[in-house]
Design an enzyme around this catalytic site. Structure first.
Site, short mmCIF file in Angstrom:
data_model
loop_
_atom_site.label_atom_id
_atom_site.label_comp_id
_atom_site.label_asym_id
_atom_site.label_seq_id
_atom_site.Cartn_x
_atom_site.Cartn_y
_atom_site.Cartn_z
N CYS A 298 0.84 -1.20 0.00
CA CYS A 298 0.00 0.00 0.00
C CYS A 298 0.87 1.26 0.00
CB CYS A 298 -0.91 -0.01 1.21
SG CYS A 298 -0.02 -0.23 2.75
N GLU A 396 -3.91 2.15 -8.29
CA GLU A 396 -2.92 1.29 -7.63
C GLU A 396 -2.64 0.08 -8.53
OE1 GLU A 396 -4.33 -0.69 -4.07
OE2 GLU A 396 -2.60 0.08 -2.99
P1 NAD Z 1 -8.96 -7.16 -0.66
O1 NAD Z 1 -9.73 -5.95 -0.41
O2 NAD Z 1 -9.26 -7.97 -1.86
O3 NAD Z 1 -9.11 -8.19 0.57
C1 NAD Z 1 -8.81 -7.80 1.90
C2 NAD Z 1 -9.57 -8.70 2.86
O4 NAD Z 1 -10.97 -8.43 2.70
C3 NAD Z 1 -9.39 -10.20 2.61
O5 NAD Z 1 -9.35 -10.88 3.82
C4 NAD Z 1 -10.65 -10.55 1.84
O6 NAD Z 1 -11.02 -11.91 1.96
C5 NAD Z 1 -11.66 -9.64 2.51
N1 NAD Z 1 -12.87 -9.40 1.72
C6 NAD Z 1 -13.05 -9.52 0.39
N2 NAD Z 1 -14.34 -9.24 0.07
C7 NAD Z 1 -14.96 -8.93 1.23
C8 NAD Z 1 -16.29 -8.54 1.55
N3 NAD Z 1 -17.26 -8.45 0.63
N4 NAD Z 1 -16.57 -8.25 2.85
C9 NAD Z 1 -15.61 -8.32 3.81
N5 NAD Z 1 -14.35 -8.72 3.56
C10 NAD Z 1 -14.02 -9.01 2.28
O7 NAD Z 1 -7.43 -6.75 -0.60
P2 NAD Z 1 -6.16 -7.63 -0.89
O8 NAD Z 1 -6.11 -7.86 -2.38
O9 NAD Z 1 -6.14 -8.80 0.02
O10 NAD Z 1 -4.98 -6.64 -0.43
C11 NAD Z 1 -4.46 -5.66 -1.23
C12 NAD Z 1 -5.05 -4.31 -0.91
O11 NAD Z 1 -4.85 -4.00 0.46
C13 NAD Z 1 -4.39 -3.18 -1.67
O12 NAD Z 1 -5.35 -2.29 -2.16
C14 NAD Z 1 -3.52 -2.49 -0.62
O13 NAD Z 1 -3.23 -1.15 -0.87
C15 NAD Z 1 -4.35 -2.66 0.60
N6 NAD Z 1 -3.50 -2.55 1.80
C16 NAD Z 1 -3.57 -1.40 2.55
C17 NAD Z 1 -2.75 -1.25 3.67
C18 NAD Z 1 -2.81 -0.02 4.52
O14 NAD Z 1 -2.35 -0.09 5.67
N7 NAD Z 1 -3.35 1.09 4.06
C19 NAD Z 1 -1.88 -2.26 4.01
C20 NAD Z 1 -1.82 -3.40 3.22
C21 NAD Z 1 -2.65 -3.54 2.12
#
Ligand code: NAD
Length: 502
Positions: A298, A396
């Site tokens: 991120c 992103e």
């Molecule tokens: P994602 O949003 O696809 O998934 C994150 C989590 O949400 C997973 O556990 C997933 O199973 C869950 N999820 C998916 N659909 C959901 C729903 N409908 N309801 C509730 N939960 C649900 O993200 P990802 O691909 O796992 O991670 C990458 C993203 O995370 C990037 O956009 C990155 O920038 C962000 N990120 C942000 C930070 C920060 O601190 N700002 C840190 C790390 C990652």
């Protein structure tokens, strides 16, 4: 040419089978299905998790609710909770190699980096343990002779913790110990791609003596388990890290019962570089910022905003250094850039690169996927001549892809930096104090690095402006985020009647 490290075939790897932690017991999903994780750097199934269902999520929420409402965790003293968190930190440190190995193999990140993340995580658990003893409210003895006001901090209740795949152990460690320090009980859902280290954390917490039901861990997909954790009326707060799209959906789901929501979301972080900067130091930080965690970060410094006078020279130097970055086997201790999380994600990254090309950007380096025989990898890529309105400059990419933009005046640099929907972090490079502070104050992002990039400490709050998030993690207020504020308004002596003065 990219320097590559061929992945070793894991022919004798024994797939690890995991169960879920509900109410202090290791259980299988009531649906009876499992999810398999194929290692992105090696192409073999390394872990098998339970495919949790909505009913499993409900059971876990009910267990967390009981553990909160009967007081077994919130009624402990801060010192007791602190001691358990310190014990957990010691046990994490003792199993750090095993945890780092799981994170490396399931996420594809380099093992050396995974070990460093474990070191950072242990420090966060210890920091949260210190805060557990210092959580306190306020008192007002200035409200007149008849009134004493006391403001209490109370644990908010049951917290749903939902985490992504890019820093599996580190991110759960930015949430869970603070929620526990405050006296909350929790349901944790790790990413369905990288659940292993979070499940081992469950073993560690039970061993440390955290009572049954205080930490429940349910594996499974977001739409099935995560959405239940965001909507269920038995949950008081949702702490989510992930993509901005799912963050938005989670906030909408939580709105049905007006839960508190904390969101750590995506970023498209600029590094603004002036001609008077120490360019040797910057070039190194640019390469680190772009390719750390294969750009699946991120905080990635994916948007360089270079002063026009130095742009060509600096881009050439970054390209030269980028050629030395070692890409390949996540388990090789010399690897700097590991695998891409899934084949689908690799396609998405490649799509951004070809889209940028079609919009007129140039390829200063890389631009293609790397075939290393096993797993999926992307070459470090630099796109030159990127314009602020191109998708690759605004969205992103989440891969090792650096976009180079240019500016002439400080105002223009600030305008470009602030022109997108994200505001997680930014960097500024100049030897001039005024320049650094001007950028530091006017760029709208939660963290501004000055003459460095992607540094951090448990003491420093972290989080995003705009669509990069809501709320802050880490820092001394992190525990307070998991509390409610209650006012005790106390009357001393005779009270004046409403209808008739005494
Ligand atoms: P994602 O949003 O696809 O998934 C994150 C989590 O949400 C997973 O556990 C997933 O199973 C869950 N999820 C998916 N659909 C959901 C729903 N409908 N309801 C509730 N939960 C649900 O993200 P990802 O691909 O796992 O991670 C990458 C993203 O995370 C990037 O956009 C990155 O920038 C962000 N990120 C942000 C930070 C920060 O601190 N700002 C840190 C790390 C990652």
């Amino acid at each position: 040419m990219t320097v590559t490290v061929q992945p070793r075939a894991l022919t004798d790897y024994k797939t690890r089978d995991f169960r879920m932690l509900v109410d202090g017991s290791w259980v299988e999903s009531e649906g009876g299905s499992t999810l398999e994780r194929v290692a992105p750097g090696h192409g073999v199934t390394v872990s098998r998790y339970q495919a949790g269902t909505r009913r499993d999520a409900e059971r876990a929420i009910a267990a967390a609710r009981r553990a909160f409402d009967d007081g077994r965790w919130p009624n402990m003293t801060g010192a007791e909770r602190s001691n358990l968190l310190l014990k957990a930190a010691d046990l994490i440190a003792a199993r750090a190699d095993e945890l780092a190995y799981l994170d490396a193999i399931e996420s594809g990140k380099p093992i050396s980096q995974a070990k460093a993340e474990l070191g950072g995580a242990v420090d966060i658990w210890r920091y949260a343990a210190a805060l557990a003893r210092d959580l306190h409210g306020e008192s007002y003895n200035t409200l007149g002779q008849g009134t004493l006001g006391v403001v209490l901090r109370e644990a908010i209740g049951v917290v749903s913790i939902i985490t992504p795949w890019n820093f599996p152990f580190l991110i759960v460690s930015q949430k869970l110990p603070f929620a526990l320090a405050a006296g909350c009980t929790t349901v944790v859902k790790p990413s369905e791609l990288t659940s292993g280290s979070t499940l081992v954390l469950g073993e560690i917490l039970l061993e440390a003596g955290v009572p049954a039901g205080v930490v429940n861990i349910v594996t499974g997909t977001g739409p099935e388990v995560g959405s239940m954790m965001a909507t269920h009326p038995g949950v008081d707060m949702v702490s989510f890290t992930g993509s901005t799209g799912v963050g938005r959906l989670t906030m909408a789901n939580a709105a049905q019962t007006l839960k508190k929501v904390s969101l750590e979301l995506g970023g498209k972080n600029p590094q603004i570089v002036f001609p008077d900067a120490n360019l040797d130091e910057f070039v190194d930080a640019a390469v680190f910022g772009a390719y750390f965690n294969a750009g699946e970060c991120c905080n990635a410094g994916s948007r360089l905003i270079l002063h026009r006078d130095i742009a060509d020279e600096v881009t050439a130097r970054i390209a030269e250094l980028s050629k030395k970055v070692k890409v390949g086997d996540p388990l090789d201790p010399t690897t700097q850039v590991g695998a891409i999380i899934t084949p689908q994600h690799l396609e998405k990254i490649a799509g951004y690169v070809s889209g940028a090309r079609e919009s007129g950007a140039g390829i200063a380096l890389g631009g293609e996927a790397l075939d290393l025989g096993l797993g999926q990898f992307m070459a470090p890529t630099i796109l030159s001549g990127v314009k602020p309105d191109m998708a690759v400059a605004r969205e992103e990419v989440f891969g090792p892809v650096l976009s180079v933009l240019t500016f002439e005046t400080t105002e223009e640099a600030i305008r470009i930096a602030n022109s997108i929907d994200y505001g997680l972090s930014a960097g500024v490079w100049s030897r001039d104090f005024d320049t650094c502070l001007t950028i530091g104050r006017r760029v709208r992002a939660g963290t501004i690095w000055m003459n460095t990039f992607m540094d951090g400490a448990s003491e420093l709050p972290f989080g995003g402006y705009k669509q990069s998030g809501l709320g802050r993690e880490l820092g001394r207020h992190a525990v307070e985020d998991y509390t409610e504020t209650k006012t005790l308004n106390m009357h001393i002596g005779a009270r004046t009647n409403w209808w008739m003065p005494r």
